[in-house]
Write a protein that holds these residues in place. Structure first.
Motif, mmCIF file in Angstrom:
data_model
loop_
_atom_site.group_PDB
_atom_site.id
_atom_site.type_symbol
_atom_site.label_atom_id
_atom_site.label_comp_id
_atom_site.label_asym_id
_atom_site.label_seq_id
_atom_site.Cartn_x
_atom_site.Cartn_y
_atom_site.Cartn_z
ATOM 1 N N GLU A 42 2.193 -10.303 9.876
ATOM 2 C CA GLU A 42 3.151 -9.055 10.244
ATOM 3 C C GLU A 42 4.194 -9.540 11.270
ATOM 4 O OE1 GLU A 42 -0.194 -8.781 10.589
ATOM 5 O OE2 GLU A 42 -1.123 -7.484 9.408
ATOM 6 N N ASN A 55 4.556 -3.230 5.674
ATOM 7 C CA ASN A 55 3.880 -3.644 6.935
ATOM 8 C C ASN A 55 4.002 -5.145 7.349
ATOM 9 O OD1 ASN A 55 2.666 -1.233 8.320
ATOM 10 N ND2 ASN A 55 1.732 -0.909 6.191
ATOM 11 N N MET A 78 -7.559 -1.940 16.454
ATOM 12 C CA MET A 78 -7.371 -0.904 15.624
ATOM 13 C C MET A 78 -8.417 0.024 15.575
ATOM 14 S SD MET A 78 -5.998 -1.617 11.927
ATOM 15 C CE MET A 78 -4.278 -2.720 12.374
ATOM 16 N N ARG A 85 3.376 4.084 13.066
ATOM 17 C CA ARG A 85 3.194 3.098 12.284
ATOM 18 C C ARG A 85 1.849 2.811 11.937
ATOM 19 N NH1 ARG A 85 6.588 -1.404 10.760
ATOM 20 N NH2 ARG A 85 4.952 -3.067 10.796
ATOM 21 N N TYR A 136 1.074 -1.363 -0.100
ATOM 22 C CA TYR A 136 -0.034 -0.202 0.017
ATOM 23 C C TYR A 136 0.919 1.342 0.014
ATOM 24 C CZ TYR A 136 -4.075 -2.936 0.790
ATOM 25 O OH TYR A 136 -5.094 -3.422 0.610
ATOM 26 N N ARG A 143 -0.031 3.419 8.232
ATOM 27 C CA ARG A 143 -0.523 1.887 7.572
ATOM 28 C C ARG A 143 -1.819 2.274 7.311
ATOM 29 N NH1 ARG A 143 -1.289 -3.754 10.386
ATOM 30 N NH2 ARG A 143 -2.083 -4.761 8.397
ATOM 31 N N PHE A 174 -18.522 -7.250 14.497
ATOM 32 C CA PHE A 174 -18.600 -8.620 14.835
ATOM 33 C C PHE A 174 -18.826 -8.835 16.549
ATOM 34 C CE2 PHE A 174 -17.835 -9.387 10.586
ATOM 35 C CZ PHE A 174 -18.236 -10.578 10.138
ATOM 36 N N MET A 200 -12.301 -12.527 8.090
ATOM 37 C CA MET A 200 -13.141 -11.825 8.959
ATOM 38 C C MET A 200 -13.970 -12.521 10.026
ATOM 39 S SD MET A 200 -15.172 -8.470 7.701
ATOM 40 C CE MET A 200 -15.733 -7.415 8.899
ATOM 41 N N LEU A 201 -14.488 -13.455 9.429
ATOM 42 C CA LEU A 201 -15.458 -14.293 10.435
ATOM 43 C C LEU A 201 -14.720 -14.836 11.585
ATOM 44 C CD1 LEU A 201 -17.763 -15.943 8.137
ATOM 45 C CD2 LEU A 201 -18.250 -14.395 9.566
ATOM 46 N N VAL A 243 -13.824 -1.864 0.696
ATOM 47 C CA VAL A 243 -14.211 -2.213 1.975
ATOM 48 C C VAL A 243 -13.283 -2.679 2.689
ATOM 49 C CG1 VAL A 243 -15.693 -4.200 3.108
ATOM 50 C CG2 VAL A 243 -16.392 -2.996 1.074
ATOM 51 N N LEU A 244 -12.987 -2.322 3.904
ATOM 52 C CA LEU A 244 -11.818 -2.691 4.728
ATOM 53 C C LEU A 244 -12.444 -3.501 5.707
ATOM 54 C CD1 LEU A 244 -9.685 0.533 4.451
ATOM 55 C CD2 LEU A 244 -9.255 -1.609 3.079
ATOM 56 N N ALA A 245 -11.598 -4.509 6.625
ATOM 57 C CA ALA A 245 -11.945 -5.089 7.758
ATOM 58 C C ALA A 245 -10.764 -4.678 8.676
ATOM 59 C CB ALA A 245 -11.936 -6.716 7.644
ATOM 60 N N LEU A 246 -11.205 -4.337 9.854
ATOM 61 C CA LEU A 246 -10.024 -4.001 10.885
ATOM 62 C C LEU A 246 -10.338 -4.558 12.143
ATOM 63 C CD1 LEU A 246 -10.375 -0.299 11.864
ATOM 64 C CD2 LEU A 246 -10.671 -0.756 9.507
ATOM 65 N N GLY A 247 -9.212 -4.949 12.838
ATOM 66 C CA GLY A 247 -9.522 -5.567 14.084
ATOM 67 C C GLY A 247 -9.889 -4.643 15.051
ATOM 68 N N ASP A 297 -11.434 -14.049 12.637
ATOM 69 C CA ASP A 297 -10.738 -13.251 13.317
ATOM 70 C C ASP A 297 -10.662 -13.403 14.979
ATOM 71 O OD1 ASP A 297 -8.588 -11.045 13.354
ATOM 72 O OD2 ASP A 297 -10.431 -9.701 14.065
ATOM 73 N N GLU A 317 -3.155 -6.712 15.182
ATOM 74 C CA GLU A 317 -4.352 -6.365 14.592
ATOM 75 C C GLU A 317 -4.488 -6.616 13.328
ATOM 76 O OE1 GLU A 317 -7.206 -5.864 16.075
ATOM 77 O OE2 GLU A 317 -6.304 -5.776 18.276
ATOM 78 N N PHE A 318 -5.481 -6.904 12.747
ATOM 79 C CA PHE A 318 -6.310 -7.378 11.271
ATOM 80 C C PHE A 318 -6.351 -6.005 10.532
ATOM 81 C CE2 PHE A 318 -10.275 -8.953 9.602
ATOM 82 C CZ PHE A 318 -9.734 -9.844 8.921
ATOM 83 N N LEU A 319 -5.918 -5.997 9.637
ATOM 84 C CA LEU A 319 -6.675 -4.769 8.517
ATOM 85 C C LEU A 319 -6.209 -5.461 7.102
ATOM 86 C CD1 LEU A 319 -7.208 -2.049 7.813
ATOM 87 C CD2 LEU A 319 -4.800 -1.369 8.259
ATOM 88 N N ILE A 320 -7.444 -5.832 6.587
ATOM 89 C CA ILE A 320 -7.328 -5.982 5.099
ATOM 90 C C ILE A 320 -8.442 -5.639 4.478
ATOM 91 C CG2 ILE A 320 -6.266 -8.411 5.622
ATOM 92 C CD1 ILE A 320 -9.139 -9.543 5.275
ATOM 93 N N GLU A 321 -8.103 -5.541 3.099
ATOM 94 C CA GLU A 321 -9.239 -5.298 2.197
ATOM 95 C C GLU A 321 -9.923 -6.049 1.786
ATOM 96 O OE1 GLU A 321 -7.525 -3.383 -1.128
ATOM 97 O OE2 GLU A 321 -9.041 -2.762 -2.045
ATOM 98 N N ILE A 322 -11.299 -6.114 1.742
ATOM 99 C CA ILE A 322 -12.442 -7.238 1.245
ATOM 100 C C ILE A 322 -12.550 -7.105 -0.190
ATOM 101 C CG2 ILE A 322 -14.275 -8.366 1.597
ATOM 102 C CD1 ILE A 322 -12.957 -8.253 4.226
#
Lengths: 576, 77
Positions: free
Chosen positions: A358, A65, B69, B26, A60, B30, B48, A321-322, B62-66, A324, A423-428
Motif C-alpha cells: 500500500e 488501495n 484492523m 478509507r 475491489y 476498503r 494468530f 498470513m503466517l 476467506v479474508l485475512a486481516l491484520g 504477517d 495493516e494487512f487485508l487480503i483474500e485467501i
C-alpha cells in the motif's frame, strides 16, 4: 466505435487467463490476488477491426488501495467512454462480493459486459446461477465462461457489439450491498455439500498451528525438490553434454587457434593444466555458456517449476498470513512475502511486485531488502556451485547470514523511517489445481524470458572481463580498493573485479570468483558479499523506476554501508 | 441477549454480525468493498498469537486481516 477493451474485476478472478485467450499474448497467471501489477496490452480482431485489449490489475472498487489499483482507476478515468468497453470479469463462485465493483462500474456509466468466469468451479461448490435473470436485473449482457478451458469465449466476443452504457442511479455503499443481496437472492441457488478434503486442508492452512506445520513441510519439500532436480539436470543432462560432446569440439578449435593469442584468449580462454576448464577458462565459448546452461539454467528451471506450482495452488497468501507478524517488525506486512519469493527467482519481477503493497514506505523497505538480502536464482545456483563441494554448513551459512542481514536491516529501516506499517487485508483464495499444460506453459514462458535477458549479458560480461584483463584496466581499480577488499574483507584484491562485474550479472561475477583460487572462508565471504553488494544493472534500473532517483540513492547508500559492515564482521568476528 | 465484543477478542469458529467499524473512511471504504460492513454476518475462523492476523469468512470468501484492523471491528453475537 470501440477502440479499447479493458479487462476489469476483483483480484484473482481470472482476468489474465481471459486476456491470453482474447489476444494470444502470454502473461503470467497465478492463484493469488495481485499477480498482475503491470498493465498488459494486446490486440484482438473485432468484426474486422483491430482493437486494443488491456489487462488491468485487480481491484475491489473504484477507490484504489494500492499502487496497482491506482493504475486501474487512472486508466478507467481518462478514457473517452464512447470508445471503450469494459469486460467485467466476475468469479462465479463468489458472486456477491464481485457484484459490488460490478455495480460501481455500471453506475459510473461505463459500457459493461459481464463475464461470469470459473463456471467450471461453480459445480464443485454446489452453486448455480441463473444468468438470464442476472442479465435482466443488471441490464447488461452476462456470459458464463471458463477461462482455462475456453468455454464461452466465442459467445463473449459475439456479444461485445451489443454493449451499451446503462443508466443506473448511483447508490450509497450500504444500499448497494442491499441491492446485491436482493440480486444474489434472486439468481443464485446453493445445494448443500459435504466438506471435501480440499476444504478441510484449506481450513487447516489458515489456523496457526496446522498452518505453520503445513507451511514448514511445503517449504522444506520445495527446497529439496529444487536442489535435487537441478542437480539431477546438471549431472545427467547438461554436464554430460558439455564434457562429452562440446569439449572435444572445443579442444580441436583450441588447436586450430594455436593454443594462444588474443583470439584464443577471447574464445577459449586460458588453458588450465593444458586443458579447457569450463569453470575457470573464462572464454566466450567455454565459461560463458557453461555458467549459464550447466550451472544456472537447471536451477532456473527447477526453481520456477516449484514456484509456479506454489503460485497456482494458492499457497502464497497462506504463507503471507503466517508471516504477517514477523514482517510487521520489519515495517512490512505479510503480503510482502510474495515480492520476496519472486525476488528469489529474479530481483526485477520481485521489486515490480512490491506494487501490491500500500504505502511508499513499505515499497522502499521491501525493494531495498530484496535487492540486498534476497539472492536471485542465478546467484544461488553459483553459490551452490562455489560452496557445494565443502561442508553443507557453508551454503546454509550464506543463507543464514543473508537472513540475519535481512532481519536486522528491516528492523533498523522500520525504526528510522517515518511512518507506520499499514495493516494487512487480503483474500485467501481456495486451493486450485490448474491443468498441467498451463503450468508448463508458464514455466516455458519464464525460462524463455530468462534466456533472452540473461544470455546476451553473460556473453557481454565475459567479453568485457577479457578485454579489461587484456588491457590491464583492472589494475587501477584493484589498487584503489585493495585496502577495503584485502584489509577489511580478507579477500584477494582481485575480488573487487568480481564485485564490479556483479553489476552486469551476478552469475558471471561468481564465475570469476572461482578463478581466484580462494580458500573456503574467502569463498564464503565473497559469495555473501556478492549477494549483498550492488544488485545487477537490471535491478538498478527497476529500482530507479519504482523508487525514483532519491529512493535509488538512499538504497545505494544503504547497500554500500551494509556491504562494508557485513564483510568486515564476517572477516574479523565470525570466521576467525 | 446480544453480546458485543471486538473481533480480536472473539473466540474462533463463531458467527457474528458486524456492528461498527471505527477508523477513517478509507478503512471503512476498503472493508466495505470487500464485503465487511455494519449488519453483515461474518465467521471468525482463526487468529494468530502475538497480535497476529485474523482469518474470517465473509460470504464465500476467506479474508485475512491484520490485528490493527481487526480490533477496529465491533461485532455482536
Amino acid at each position: 466505435m470501440i477502440k479499447k477493451i479493458f479487462l476489469v474485476g476483483n483480484p484473482n478472478v481470472g482476468k489474465s487467463v481471459l486476456f491470453s485467450r482474447l489476444t494470444g499474448v502470454q502473461v503470467i497467471v497465478s492463484n493469488y490476488p495481485g499477480t498482475t501489477v503491470e498493465i498488459a496490452k494486446g490486440y484482438m480482431d473485432l468484426a474486422g477491426n483491430r482493437v486494443e485489449v488491456v489487462d488491468l490489475p485487480g481491484a475491489y472498487s473504484l477507490e484504489p488501495n494500492s499502487k496497482a489499483e491506482e493504475v486501474t482507476r487512472d486508466l478507467l478515468k481518462q478514457k473517452d467512454r464512447d470508445e471503450i468497453l469494459v469486460i467485467n470479469i466476475i468469479d462465479a463462485t463468489n458472486l456477491e462480493r464481485n457484484l459490488y465493483f460490478c455495480l460501481q462500474l455500471i453506475e459510473a456509466g461505463y459500457p459493461v459486459i459481464i463475464c461470469l468466469n470459473m463456471c467450471d468451479e461453480m459445480q464443485h461448490h454446489g452453486i448455480s446461477i441463473d444468468t438470464v435473470k442476472l442479465e435482466k436485473l443488471l441490464e447488461v449482457p452476462v456470459i458464463s465462461t471458463c477461462g482455462i478451458t475456453g468455454v464461452g469465449i466465442k459467445l463473449l466476443i459475439d456479444r461485445i457489439q451489443e454493449v451499451k452504457p446503462r443508466v443506473r442511479s448511483s447508490l450509497s455503499h450500504k444500499h448497494r450491498w442491499q441491492e446485491i443481496g436482493n440480486i444474489v437472492e434472486a439468481v443464485q441457488t446453493l445445494t448443500h455439500r459435504h466438506h471435501t478434503l480440499r476444504e478441510i486442508l484449506e481450513d487447516a492452512s489458515v489456523r496457526p498451528f496446522s498452518g505453520m506445520l503445513m507451511a514448514l513441510a511445503v517449504l522444506y519439500i520445495s527446497f529439496k525438490i529444487v536442489r535435487f532436480s537441478a542437480e539431477f539436470l546438471i549431472t545427467r543432462l547438461f554436464d554430460p553434454f558439455f564434457f562429452n560432446l562440446y569439449q572435444p569440439f572445443l579442444e580441436r578449435l583450441s588447436i586450430i587457434l594455436g593454443e594462444e593469442g588474443p583470439l584464443h584468449h577471447l574464445l577459449i580462454g586460458e588453458l588450465i593444466n593444458g586443458k579447457i576448464d569450463f569453470k575457470q577458462s573464462l572464454g566466450l565459448l567455454t565459461t560463458a555458456p557453461y555458467i549459464e546452461f550447466s550451472m544456472v539454467l537447471p536451477y532456473v528451471i527447477s526453481f520456477y517449476f516449484i514456484l509456479s506450482i506454489l503460485e497456482d495452488i494458492g499457497f502464497l497468501p497462506r504463507l503471507a498470513m503466517l508471516l504477517d507478524n514477523l514482517l510487521h517488525r520489519l515495517g512490512l506486512h505479510g503480503y510482502a512475502i510474495i515480492p520476496v519469493l519472486l525476488g528469489f527467482g529474479c530481483n526485477v519481477p520481485g521489486i515490480i511486485a512490491t506494487r501490491i503493497l500500500e504505502s511508499k514506505r513499505e515499497r522502499f523497505i521491501a525493494s531495498t531488502l530484496i535487492s540486498i538480502g534476497v539472492p536471485c536464482v542465478a546467484l544461488q545456483a553459483m553459490i551452490f556451485g562455489l560452496l557445494g563441494k565443502f561442508s553443507g554448513l557453508y551454503v546454509t551459512g550464506v543463507y543464514l547470514a543473508l537472513f540475519a542481514v535481512w532481519l536486522l536491516l528491516g528492523t533498523v529501516l522500520n525504526l528510522i523511517l517515518k511512518g507506520y506499517s499499514p495493516e494487512f487485508l487480503i483474500e485467501i483464495p481456495p486451493y486450485r489445481f490448474p491443468p498441467l499444460a498451463m503450468l508448463f506453459r508458464k514455466l516455458f514462458f519464464r525460462i524463455k524470458g530468462f534466456l533472452i535477458e540473461a544470455l546476451p549479458v553473460v556473453f557481454l560480461g565475459v567479453f568485457l572481463i577479457n578485454v579489461l584483463i587484456l588491457f590491464r584496466m583492472f589494475d587501477f581499480v584493484t589498487y584503489i580498493f585493495a585496502p577495503v577488499v584485502k584489509g577489511l574483507f580478507g579477500l584477494p584484491k582481485e575480488a573487487i573485479i568480481a564485485l564490479v562485474i556483479g553489476f552486469l550479472r551476478k552469475d558471471v561475477a561468481a564465475g570469476m570468483l572461482i578463478t581466484l583460487g580462494m580458500n573456503v572462508k574467502q569463498l564464503f565471504i565473497s559469495a555473501t558479499l556478492l549477494a549483498i553488494s550492488f544488485p545487477c544493472i537490471a535491478t538498478f534500473v527497476v529500482l530507479y523506476k519504482e523508487l525514483g532517483m532519491k529512493g535509488l540513492f538512499k538504497a545505494t547508500l544503504i547497500m554500500i554501508l551494509v556491504t562494508l559492515l557485513v564483510g568486515t564482521t564476517l572477516n574479523f568476528l565470525i570466521l576467525r | 441477549m446480544m453480546k458485543r465484543t471486538i473481533l480480536t477478542q472473539l473466540k474462533q469458529n463463531t458467527k457474528v454480525r458486524v456492528v461498527e467499524i471505527s477508523g477513517g473512511s478509507r478503512l471503512q471504504g476498503r472493508l466495505m468493498s470487500m464485503g465487511i460492513y455494519p449488519g453483515r454476518e461474518i465467521t471468525k475462523l482463526s487468529h494468530f498469537a502475538l497480535r497476529g492476523p485474523i482469518a474470517i469468512k465473509v460470504g464465500r470468501s476467506v479474508l485475512a486481516l491484520g490485528f490493527g484492523m481487526a480490533k477496529r471491528i465491533t461485532v455482536e453475537m
